[in-house]
Design a protein around this motif. Sequence first.
Motif, PDB file in Angstrom:
ATOM      1  N   ASN A   1       0.810  -1.232   0.000  1.00 12.37           N
ATOM      2  CA  ASN A   1       0.000   0.000   0.000  1.00 12.37           C
ATOM      3  C   ASN A   1       0.839   1.275   0.000  1.00 12.37           C
ATOM      4  OD1 ASN A   1      -1.828  -1.932   2.200  1.00 12.37           O
ATOM      5  ND2 ASN A   1      -2.729  -1.300   0.261  1.00 12.37           N
ATOM      6  N   VAL A   2       2.021   1.233  -0.592  1.00 14.31           N
ATOM      7  CA  VAL A   2       2.915   2.392  -0.531  1.00 14.31           C
ATOM      8  C   VAL A   2       2.529   3.497  -1.522  1.00 14.31           C
ATOM      9  CG1 VAL A   2       4.881   1.161   0.436  1.00 14.31           C
ATOM     10  CG2 VAL A   2       4.542   1.182  -2.049  1.00 14.31           C
ATOM     11  N   LEU A   3       1.571   3.247  -2.402  1.00  6.55           N
ATOM     12  CA  LEU A   3       1.050   4.304  -3.274  1.00  6.55           C
ATOM     13  C   LEU A   3      -0.236   4.903  -2.708  1.00  6.55           C
ATOM     14  CD1 LEU A   3       1.749   2.839  -6.838  1.00  6.55           C
ATOM     15  CD2 LEU A   3       3.083   4.503  -5.547  1.00  6.55           C
ATOM     16  N   TRP A   4      -0.858   4.194  -1.801  1.00  9.84           N
ATOM     17  CA  TRP A   4      -1.982   4.716  -1.001  1.00  9.84           C
ATOM     18  C   TRP A   4      -3.058   5.374  -1.865  1.00  9.84           C
ATOM     19  CZ3 TRP A   4      -3.555   2.621   2.955  1.00  9.84           C
ATOM     20  CH2 TRP A   4      -4.188   3.259   4.037  1.00  9.84           C
ATOM     21  N   SER A   5      -3.551   4.586  -2.826  1.00  7.86           N
ATOM     22  CA  SER A   5      -4.600   5.046  -3.746  1.00  7.86           C
ATOM     23  C   SER A   5      -4.210   6.324  -4.495  1.00  7.86           C
ATOM     24  CB  SER A   5      -5.923   5.269  -2.996  1.00  7.86           C
ATOM     25  OG  SER A   5      -6.372   4.074  -2.420  1.00  7.86           O
ATOM     26  N   GLY A   6      -2.932   6.517  -4.725  1.00 11.79           N
ATOM     27  CA  GLY A   6      -2.456   7.684  -5.456  1.00 11.79           C
ATOM     28  C   GLY A   6      -2.277   8.931  -4.618  1.00 11.79           C
ATOM     29  N   LYS A   7      -2.579   8.853  -3.330  1.00 10.84           N
ATOM     30  CA  LYS A   7      -2.479  10.046  -2.478  1.00 10.84           C
ATOM     31  C   LYS A   7      -1.046  10.538  -2.326  1.00 10.84           C
ATOM     32  CE  LYS A   7      -6.604   9.048   0.281  1.00 10.84           C
ATOM     33  NZ  LYS A   7      -7.124   8.775   1.654  1.00 10.84           N
ATOM     34  N   VAL A   8      -0.071   9.668  -2.583  1.00 12.04           N
ATOM     35  CA  VAL A   8       1.338  10.065  -2.437  1.00 12.04           C
ATOM     36  C   VAL A   8       1.767  11.088  -3.473  1.00 12.04           C
ATOM     37  CG1 VAL A   8       2.055   7.944  -1.264  1.00 12.04           C
ATOM     38  CG2 VAL A   8       2.056   8.042  -3.769  1.00 12.04           C
ATOM     39  N   VAL A   9       0.986  11.293  -4.531  1.00 12.59           N
ATOM     40  CA  VAL A   9       1.338  12.297  -5.535  1.00 12.59           C
ATOM     41  C   VAL A   9       0.306  13.418  -5.591  1.00 12.59           C
ATOM     42  CG1 VAL A   9       2.710  10.747  -6.961  1.00 12.59           C
ATOM     43  CG2 VAL A   9       0.249  10.909  -7.368  1.00 12.59           C
ATOM     44  N   GLU A  10      -0.578  13.473  -4.612  1.00  9.76           N
ATOM     45  CA  GLU A  10      -1.575  14.532  -4.524  1.00  9.76           C
ATOM     46  C   GLU A  10      -1.178  15.531  -3.439  1.00  9.76           C
ATOM     47  OE1 GLU A  10      -5.177  12.438  -3.714  1.00  9.76           O
ATOM     48  OE2 GLU A  10      -5.308  11.565  -5.731  1.00  9.76           O
ATOM     49  N   PRO A  11      -1.739  16.749  -3.461  1.00  9.32           N
ATOM     50  CA  PRO A  11      -1.459  17.706  -2.374  1.00  9.32           C
ATOM     51  C   PRO A  11      -1.800  17.080  -1.028  1.00  9.32           C
ATOM     52  CG  PRO A  11      -2.587  18.791  -4.180  1.00  9.32           C
ATOM     53  CD  PRO A  11      -2.617  17.331  -4.505  1.00  9.32           C
ATOM     54  N   LEU A  12      -0.900  17.242  -0.070  1.00  9.79           N
ATOM     55  CA  LEU A  12      -1.059  16.586   1.222  1.00  9.79           C
ATOM     56  C   LEU A  12      -1.980  17.384   2.136  1.00  9.79           C
ATOM     57  CD1 LEU A  12      -0.198  14.337   3.208  1.00  9.79           C
ATOM     58  CD2 LEU A  12       1.711  15.815   3.886  1.00  9.79           C
ATOM     59  N   ASP A  13      -2.998  16.710   2.641  1.00  7.49           N
ATOM     60  CA  ASP A  13      -3.859  17.261   3.677  1.00  7.49           C
ATOM     61  C   ASP A  13      -3.105  17.139   5.002  1.00  7.49           C
ATOM     62  OD1 ASP A  13      -5.740  17.647   5.711  1.00  7.49           O
ATOM     63  OD2 ASP A  13      -7.372  16.762   4.555  1.00  7.49           O
ATOM     64  N   LYS A  14      -2.930  18.233   5.704  1.00 10.89           N
ATOM     65  CA  LYS A  14      -2.136  18.232   6.928  1.00 10.89           C
ATOM     66  C   LYS A  14      -2.679  17.284   7.994  1.00 10.89           C
ATOM     67  CE  LYS A  14      -0.269  22.903   6.389  1.00 10.89           C
ATOM     68  NZ  LYS A  14      -0.144  24.255   7.001  1.00 10.89           N
ATOM     69  N   SER A  15      -3.960  16.948   7.896  1.00 15.28           N
ATOM     70  CA  SER A  15      -4.565  16.038   8.878  1.00 15.28           C
ATOM     71  C   SER A  15      -4.401  14.572   8.495  1.00 15.28           C
ATOM     72  CB  SER A  15      -6.050  16.348   9.048  1.00 15.28           C
ATOM     73  OG  SER A  15      -6.766  16.090   7.846  1.00 15.28           O
ATOM     74  N   ASP A  16      -3.858  14.308   7.293  1.00 20.83           N
ATOM     75  CA  ASP A  16      -3.742  12.941   6.770  1.00 20.83           C
ATOM     76  C   ASP A  16      -2.415  12.330   7.231  1.00 20.83           C
ATOM     77  OD1 ASP A  16      -3.671  10.579   5.369  1.00 20.83           O
ATOM     78  OD2 ASP A  16      -4.186  11.474   3.431  1.00 20.83           O
ATOM     79  N   LYS A  17      -2.429  11.740   8.404  1.00 16.78           N
ATOM     80  CA  LYS A  17      -1.205  11.193   8.990  1.00 16.78           C
ATOM     81  C   LYS A  17      -0.694   9.971   8.234  1.00 16.78           C
ATOM     82  CE  LYS A  17      -2.201  12.881  13.654  1.00 16.78           C
ATOM     83  NZ  LYS A  17      -2.402  12.507  15.081  1.00 16.78           N
ATOM     84  N   ALA A  18      -1.610   9.154   7.694  1.00 13.58           N
ATOM     85  CA  ALA A  18      -1.192   7.942   6.983  1.00 13.58           C
ATOM     86  C   ALA A  18      -0.402   8.283   5.729  1.00 13.58           C
ATOM     87  CB  ALA A  18      -2.406   7.095   6.633  1.00 13.58           C
ATOM     88  N   THR A  19      -0.922   9.228   4.937  1.00 17.25           N
ATOM     89  CA  THR A  19      -0.210   9.611   3.719  1.00 17.25           C
ATOM     90  C   THR A  19       1.131  10.257   4.046  1.00 17.25           C
ATOM     91  OG1 THR A  19      -2.300   9.926   2.535  1.00 17.25           O
ATOM     92  CG2 THR A  19      -0.343  10.964   1.598  1.00 17.25           C
ATOM     93  N   ALA A  20       1.158  11.110   5.049  1.00 14.66           N
ATOM     94  CA  ALA A  20       2.420  11.749   5.455  1.00 14.66           C
ATOM     95  C   ALA A  20       3.443  10.697   5.871  1.00 14.66           C
ATOM     96  CB  ALA A  20       2.163  12.729   6.598  1.00 14.66           C
ATOM     97  N   ALA A  21       2.989   9.697   6.611  1.00 19.38           N
ATOM     98  CA  ALA A  21       3.899   8.634   7.058  1.00 19.38           C
ATOM     99  C   ALA A  21       4.432   7.835   5.879  1.00 19.38           C
ATOM    100  CB  ALA A  21       3.171   7.717   8.037  1.00 19.38           C
ATOM    101  N   LEU A  22       3.582   7.557   4.904  1.00 21.35           N
ATOM    102  CA  LEU A  22       4.020   6.790   3.739  1.00 21.35           C
ATOM    103  C   LEU A  22       4.970   7.591   2.856  1.00 21.35           C
ATOM    104  CD1 LEU A  22       0.706   4.961   2.807  1.00 21.35           C
ATOM    105  CD2 LEU A  22       2.822   3.900   3.589  1.00 21.35           C
ATOM    106  N   LEU A  23       4.728   8.890   2.727  1.00 21.98           N
ATOM    107  CA  LEU A  23       5.657   9.731   1.964  1.00 21.98           C
ATOM    108  C   LEU A  23       7.050   9.697   2.590  1.00 21.98           C
ATOM    109  CD1 LEU A  23       3.344  12.799   1.272  1.00 21.98           C
ATOM    110  CD2 LEU A  23       4.389  11.337  -0.476  1.00 21.98           C
ATOM    111  N   ALA A  24       7.098   9.820   3.910  1.00 20.17           N
ATOM    112  CA  ALA A  24       8.390   9.776   4.608  1.00 20.17           C
ATOM    113  C   ALA A  24       9.021   8.395   4.501  1.00 20.17           C
ATOM    114  CB  ALA A  24       8.185  10.163   6.071  1.00 20.17           C
ATOM    115  N   TYR A  25       8.203   7.361   4.587  1.00 21.32           N
ATOM    116  CA  TYR A  25       8.698   5.988   4.516  1.00 21.32           C
ATOM    117  C   TYR A  25       9.282   5.685   3.138  1.00 21.32           C
ATOM    118  CZ  TYR A  25       8.587   0.862   4.871  1.00 21.32           C
ATOM    119  OH  TYR A  25       8.913  -0.478   4.882  1.00 21.32           O
ATOM    120  N   ASN A  26       8.550   6.060   2.101  1.00 20.63           N
ATOM    121  CA  ASN A  26       9.028   5.807   0.739  1.00 20.63           C
ATOM    122  C   ASN A  26      10.349   6.524   0.482  1.00 20.63           C
ATOM    123  OD1 ASN A  26       6.764   4.268   0.237  1.00 20.63           O
ATOM    124  ND2 ASN A  26       5.643   5.905  -0.798  1.00 20.63           N
ATOM    125  N   GLN A  27      10.461   7.756   0.971  1.00 17.60           N
ATOM    126  CA  GLN A  27      11.706   8.509   0.794  1.00 17.60           C
ATOM    127  C   GLN A  27      12.840   7.863   1.576  1.00 17.60           C
ATOM    128  OE1 GLN A  27      11.831  10.993  -1.371  1.00 17.60           O
ATOM    129  NE2 GLN A  27      14.043  11.267  -1.060  1.00 17.60           N
TER     130      GLN A  27
END
Length: 213
Positions: free
Chosen positions: A162-188
């Motif tokens: 789930n490291v692409l997270w329904s494409g959210k990893v390439v969309e503007p980040l919602d500051k409240s979206d902790k899962a996407t933020a965590a995956l962005l940091a993890y992938n990097q």
Amino acid sequence: MHFLSPLLESYIADHSEPEPELLQELTRETHLKVVQPRMITGHFQGRVLSMLSKIIAPTYILEIGTYTGYSALCLAEGLQKEGQLHTIEVNEELHQMQRNYFDRSGFGEQIVQHTGDALKIIPHLELGFDLVFIDANKVNYDDYFEAVMKKTKPGSVILSDNVLWSGKVVEPLDKSDKATAALLAYNQKLKEDPRVETVLLPIRDGLTLTRVL
């Protein structure tokens, strides 16, 4: 988000190994009885996990996030005869359903179930794992990774789902979206970590293949 058209996804599945009947049954029961059935691994990704496991031929596998047991059964297909798969699930209500399918699969004696917090369980597993599959709480991915790195060796493979997270990893980040933020940091992190080499595969919702150096 669909990364491929449904027509292409169907073509890919049709030209890959068929889904075992037991896993078809598990999929049906999961959709009938369990909340969020879309979390199940599914035919194509399951065959990818099976093939990778068979190529690696692991003696010890660790899975973080069992759900109803589909991915565990796929990974078990590549186990050495004397091998074990340890799988961790926080939801104790799924334990018996998992065990039912594990025992029917022929891998029952090789699959060890753990129920609870993976970060508390992993340090007490006195094994070195050849293959690890991470598919649990996305916010904890970095913590899971660091925990399992202590249980691997050069050549071990870590798979992260789930490291692409329904494409959210390439969309503007919602500051409240902790899962996407965590995956962005993890992938990097996986891209830059000198302890491993990594390739991110566009399989289903994203599957990272990481090899320990």
